[in-house]
Design an enzyme around this catalytic site. Structure first.
Site, short mmCIF file in Angstrom:
data_model
loop_
_atom_site.label_atom_id
_atom_site.label_comp_id
_atom_site.label_asym_id
_atom_site.label_seq_id
_atom_site.Cartn_x
_atom_site.Cartn_y
_atom_site.Cartn_z
N HIS A 172 0.82 -1.23 0.00
CA HIS A 172 0.00 0.00 0.00
C HIS A 172 0.85 1.27 0.00
O HIS A 172 0.29 2.37 -0.14
CB HIS A 172 -0.93 0.02 1.21
CG HIS A 172 -1.97 -1.05 1.19
ND1 HIS A 172 -2.92 -1.16 0.18
CD2 HIS A 172 -2.22 -2.09 2.04
CE1 HIS A 172 -3.70 -2.21 0.44
NE2 HIS A 172 -3.29 -2.79 1.55
N ASP A 208 -2.21 -10.71 -2.29
CA ASP A 208 -2.82 -10.22 -1.04
C ASP A 208 -4.29 -9.90 -1.34
O ASP A 208 -4.65 -9.57 -2.47
CB ASP A 208 -2.10 -8.97 -0.57
CG ASP A 208 -2.61 -8.46 0.77
OD1 ASP A 208 -2.06 -8.85 1.80
OD2 ASP A 208 -3.59 -7.66 0.76
N HIS A 210 -5.96 -7.37 -0.60
CA HIS A 210 -6.22 -5.95 -0.92
C HIS A 210 -5.45 -5.52 -2.16
O HIS A 210 -4.37 -6.04 -2.46
CB HIS A 210 -5.78 -5.07 0.26
CG HIS A 210 -6.49 -5.38 1.53
ND1 HIS A 210 -5.94 -6.21 2.50
CD2 HIS A 210 -7.69 -4.98 2.00
CE1 HIS A 210 -6.78 -6.31 3.53
NE2 HIS A 210 -7.86 -5.57 3.25
#
Ligand code: SP5
Ligand code: ZN
Length: 360
Positions: A172, A208, A210
């Site tokens: 992220h 992952d 996300h």
């Protein structure tokens, strides 16, 4: 069946002091899911098999980080905690931003300055309220990068697979941005480092749960790094603002970004079908460096903050399919929050990967 050499498992204890206690989700204080126990569980699970060789990371210095991140972000991560404590903030509570410098805050203005205290400008570099910073955060983030780069070293030296037990995770984190439990983008730093060591084309596969908004952003305009991500549909899932199928990269990078959003409840069969599309894209891209794998286990059916439905057996199949690409793999830990299942899931996934790579 030919014997397979032990797989390097790169890990250190530097992450233990990065423990956030709480995060804010929609204004509600909840325990921080991204905990030290996660890494402990994975490490114990893998070592119990005898198939992994635990190795400490080698120090790689700052250059590989600054090849991906802005110096001001690196400076922020390094010093935001000490600035806060020097300003009298309670050193027991984790630090979270409270005031965000959004694009809509700036509008047409040319702003003249930022406050000197890094804790006062944290909201210019962080996109959520769920990425707590404590005294041990900077050291842990640097160690996670060293772990990732050491895993890459082992693969470039000839290992078919190396696993970096990175904590904090990275996908992220953008060029000038932290968030989603991430500070430095371990996978992006490794991909860039492999390019800088001579590869022409590197693929990053992100499994992952996300969307890896940071990784996508860093390579958005690049055609030498392919980013392929399978993730929960951002229409209902964090990080909400990116990860849609229409995001394909721009300029030279057009077509070198592939998002495969998945519906709530997606099971192993449907996951493997989407994975095939991702692996086809990687095969067409024809990387000449190792595959960088952003590996999260938050796709697990019992994950406390996610909504897919994968089972432990599915991870063995997914790993096996990725191994059959025939490309060596630098696997780097991202998320996964069902702590009790992380050990068996890591064993299943990496075991499948080891077998798939052996048969290649
Ligand atoms: C690396 C990684 O997996 N980062 C994920 C960061 C997610 N942080 C915020 C998630 C918001 C979850 N909402 C809680 C719903 C609980 N039912
Ligand atoms: Zn995740």
């Amino acid at each position: 069946m030919a014997d397979v050499l032990p797989t390097p498992l790169i890990a250190s204890d530097d992450h233990l002091a990065h423990a956030g206690l709480i995060e804010l989700a929609a204004g509600r204080e909840i325990p921080c899911y991204e905990s030290p126990e996660r890494a402990t569980a994975i490490r114990q699970g893998l070592l119990s098999t005898g198939d992994y060789a635990l190795q400490p990371p080698d120090a790689h210095g700052p250059d590989a980080i600054s090849a991906v991140h802005e110096v001001e972000l690196i400076d922020l991560v390094e010093h935001v905690w000490t600035d806060a404590v020097a300003d009298g903030w309670d050193a027991v509570r984790p630090l979270l931003p409270d005031t965000f410098m959004l694009r809509s805050y700036i509008g047409p203005m040319a702003l003249a300055a930022l406050p000197a205290g890094r804790h006062l400008r944290l909201g210019a570099y962080c996109f959520d309220t769920a990425t707590p910073i404590v005294a041990g955060t900077a050291n842990a983030a640097r160690a996670a990068v060293d772990i990732a780069l050491t895993a890459a070293d082992r693969v470039l030296e000839g290992a078919p697979l190396a696993y970096g037990l990175c904590r904090p995770p990275g996908h992220h984190a953008g060029r000038n941005l932290i968030g989603g439990y991430c500070f430095f983008n371990n996978a992006a730093i490794v991909a860039q480092s492999i390019i800088d060591r001579g590869a022409q084309r590197v693929a990053i596969l992100d499994v992952d749960f996300h969307h890896g908004n940071g990784t996508q952003q860093i390579f958005w305009q690049r055609d030498d790094v392919l980013y392929v991500s399978l993730h929960g549909d951002p229409g209902g899932i964090y990080p909400y603002f990116s990860g849609y199928a229409g995001e394909r990269g721009e300029g030279r990078g057009e077509g070198a970004n592939l998002n495969l959003p998945l519906a709530a409840g997606t099971d192993g069969e449907a996951y493997l079908a989407a994975l095939n599309d991702g692996l086809d894209a990687i095969a067409r891209f024809d990387p000449d460096g190792p595959l960088v794998l952003s590996l999260g286990f938050d796709t697990y059916h019992a994950d406390p903050i996610c909504n897919l439905a994968l089972r432990t057996d599915d991870y063995a199949r997914i790993g096996g399919r990725i191994g059959k690409l025939g490309v060596s793999v630098v696997a780097l830990q991202e998320g996964g929050y069902a702590v009790d299942a992380l050990g068996v899931n890591a064993v299943a996934f990496l075991g499948g990967l080891r077998e798939g790579l052996r048969d290649r």
